[in-house]
Design a protein around this motif. Structure first.
Motif, PDB file in Angstrom:
ATOM      1  N   ALA A 268       0.846  -1.185   0.000  1.00 63.24           N
ATOM      2  CA  ALA A 268       0.000   0.000   0.000  1.00 63.24           C
ATOM      3  C   ALA A 268       0.884   1.239   0.000  1.00 63.24           C
ATOM      4  N   SER A 269       0.478   2.246  -0.740  1.00 70.46           N
ATOM      5  CA  SER A 269       1.281   3.465  -0.824  1.00 70.46           C
ATOM      6  C   SER A 269       1.486   4.109   0.543  1.00 70.46           C
ATOM      7  N   LEU A 270       0.459   4.026   1.400  1.00 70.19           N
ATOM      8  CA  LEU A 270       0.556   4.660   2.711  1.00 70.19           C
ATOM      9  C   LEU A 270       1.652   4.042   3.566  1.00 70.19           C
ATOM     10  N   GLU A 271       1.973   2.764   3.320  1.00 73.77           N
ATOM     11  CA  GLU A 271       3.006   2.094   4.103  1.00 73.77           C
ATOM     12  C   GLU A 271       4.377   2.753   3.930  1.00 73.77           C
ATOM     13  N   VAL A 272       4.647   3.237   2.733  1.00 75.55           N
ATOM     14  CA  VAL A 272       5.976   3.754   2.433  1.00 75.55           C
ATOM     15  C   VAL A 272       6.030   5.277   2.451  1.00 75.55           C
ATOM     16  N   LEU A 273       4.874   5.929   2.508  1.00 77.03           N
ATOM     17  CA  LEU A 273       4.837   7.391   2.463  1.00 77.03           C
ATOM     18  C   LEU A 273       5.727   8.057   3.506  1.00 77.03           C
ATOM     19  N   PRO A 274       5.631   7.720   4.800  1.00 74.52           N
ATOM     20  CA  PRO A 274       6.437   8.448   5.790  1.00 74.52           C
ATOM     21  C   PRO A 274       7.936   8.293   5.598  1.00 74.52           C
ATOM     22  N   GLU A 275       8.404   7.109   5.210  1.00 75.37           N
ATOM     23  CA  GLU A 275       9.846   6.958   5.044  1.00 75.37           C
ATOM     24  C   GLU A 275      10.351   7.701   3.812  1.00 75.37           C
ATOM     25  N   ILE A 276       9.515   7.809   2.787  1.00 77.16           N
ATOM     26  CA  ILE A 276       9.905   8.601   1.620  1.00 77.16           C
ATOM     27  C   ILE A 276       9.958  10.075   1.998  1.00 77.16           C
TER      28      ILE A 276
ATOM     29  N   LEU B  19      11.906  18.196  -2.487  1.00 79.65           N
ATOM     30  CA  LEU B  19      10.832  18.211  -3.485  1.00 79.65           C
ATOM     31  C   LEU B  19       9.500  17.992  -2.792  1.00 79.65           C
ATOM     32  N   ALA B  20       8.426  18.252  -3.509  1.00 76.18           N
ATOM     33  CA  ALA B  20       7.084  18.084  -2.952  1.00 76.18           C
ATOM     34  C   ALA B  20       6.649  16.623  -3.094  1.00 76.18           C
ATOM     35  N   VAL B  21       6.128  16.058  -2.011  1.00 80.61           N
ATOM     36  CA  VAL B  21       5.637  14.685  -2.027  1.00 80.61           C
ATOM     37  C   VAL B  21       4.113  14.712  -2.021  1.00 80.61           C
ATOM     38  N   LEU B  22       3.519  14.152  -3.060  1.00 75.38           N
ATOM     39  CA  LEU B  22       2.071  14.003  -3.133  1.00 75.38           C
ATOM     40  C   LEU B  22       1.730  12.530  -2.926  1.00 75.38           C
ATOM     41  N   PHE B  23       0.456  12.266  -2.654  1.00 83.91           N
ATOM     42  CA  PHE B  23       0.040  10.899  -2.345  1.00 83.91           C
ATOM     43  C   PHE B  23      -1.157  10.492  -3.193  1.00 83.91           C
ATOM     44  N   ASP B  24      -1.160   9.236  -3.627  1.00 81.66           N
ATOM     45  CA  ASP B  24      -2.219   8.706  -4.481  1.00 81.66           C
ATOM     46  C   ASP B  24      -2.443   7.240  -4.122  1.00 81.66           C
ATOM     47  N   SER B  25      -3.628   6.752  -4.433  1.00 84.95           N
ATOM     48  CA  SER B  25      -3.999   5.337  -4.296  1.00 84.95           C
ATOM     49  C   SER B  25      -4.677   5.071  -2.962  1.00 84.95           C
ATOM     50  N   GLY B  26      -6.004   5.053  -2.982  1.00 89.01           N
ATOM     51  CA  GLY B  26      -6.770   4.648  -1.817  1.00 89.01           C
ATOM     52  C   GLY B  26      -7.485   5.747  -1.069  1.00 89.01           C
TER      53      GLY B  26
END
Length: 308
Positions: free
Chosen positions: A205-213, A221-228
């Motif tokens: 799941a994208s949310l799993e890796v979001l914080p470490e990225i 750079l700007a981090v955006l989130f997608d999927s779910g």
């Protein structure tokens, strides 16, 4: 509004209706390369709204330059380059139904309206696109999605920078190493995304890796989130974990399918209301208060991965 292709299969309002309501709500609209409306048509429907262009990156540099030029000339502000779909994944339900609209000239409008593609097809096939839509569709899709031949590399990002003078965002990042490569390539943003789960079965799941990225790239750079993203609390969670914004796809497309652009608008209005209420009920005065300290991760028995 996340880039969604082939919107005419859901409703006759298609991308034109979606772009129109995005402008009315002040939400950036991302126009898909695989659309059933052209770059120019969507720009007209979007008017003074904020519009971005999503690129399925062709192998042909001249074709790429043409698409970028058309987007720039029509007021698209940001280039969103999809990295995780250089070829289409194994999709059993589509295969079972023999359902690939691209092969019938549906979702190919950006290509069929492109002067470089038109001339290339005329030269190689010896006929016009309208003379054989199926063959023209195959030619267009081969340039975008074929697994044949060399694909683009990190070094090729320089080509995009040379032909696009606005922000560039790379969509489909799921690993810290790739996020750091994006920083080194000189782009302005990334979208942490697994393509809505449609490309790699069993992908995290994208949310799993979001914080470490987010931790790895910092403010480079700007981090955006997608999927779910489905609810206001989903948005709050992603923002608290460091995303600057979220992309929403399926929910408003369901609305589009049910009631056209009015249905899509109602879904987005509901999502915005849900976000506002969630912020207030959580004691947050606005998205600026979305910090990691707001969250608590609760482990349930069913959350334990069987491989551990």
């Amino acid at each position: 509004m996340a880039p969604i292709g082939v919107q005419a299969i859901y409703h006759n309002d298609k991308e034109l209706g979606s772009a129109e309501i995005a402008a009315s709500l002040g939400i950036p609209y991302i126009h898909s390369t695989a659309a059933t409306s052209s770059i120019e048509e969507v720009a007209s429907a979007n008017g003074s709204g904020h519009r971005w262009f999503q690129l399925y990156w062709p192998k042909d540099n001249e074709l790429t330059k043409s698409l970028l030029s058309r987007a720039k000339e029509n007021g698209y502000e940001v280039l969103v380059v999809t990295l995780d779909t250089w070829t289409l994944a194994w999709r059993p339900s589509d295969l079972d139904n023999g359902y690939v609209p691209f092969m019938k000239g549906v979702g190919t409008q950006n290509g069929f309206s492109d002067p470089v593609f038109q001339e290339k097809y005329r030269r190689t096939a010896g006929k016009e696109i309208e003379d054989d839509v199926v063959a023209a569709s195959s030619a267009w899709n081969a340039d975008l999605f074929s697994s044949q031949g060399d694909r683009h590399t990190w070094e090729d990002i320089a080509f995009l920078r040379n032909h696009w003078d606005g922000p560039i965002v790379l969509k489909g990042i799921q690993h810290v190493d790739d996020a750091l490569m994006a920083v080194r390539s000189g782009v302005q943003g990334i979208v942490v995304s697994n393509h809505g789960g449609r490309q790699v079965d069993g992908a995290i799941a994208s949310l799993e890796v979001l914080p470490e990225i987010v931790d790895a790239v910092g403010d480079k750079l700007a981090v955006l989130f997608d999927s779910g993203i489905r609810t206001g609390s989903d948005i709050v969670k992603a923002l608290c974990l460091g995303a600057k914004a979220v992309l929403v796809g399926r929910p408003w497309v369901y609305g589009l399918g049910i009631a056209g652009k009015k249905g899509a608008q109602d879904v987005l209005l509901g999502l915005l209301a849900d976000l506002d209420l969630t912020l207030g009920l959580a004691g947050l005065q606005g998205v600026q208060d979305c910090k990691r300290a707001v969250l608590r991760k609760v482990a349930y028995g069913g959350d334990v991965h069987s491989a551990y």
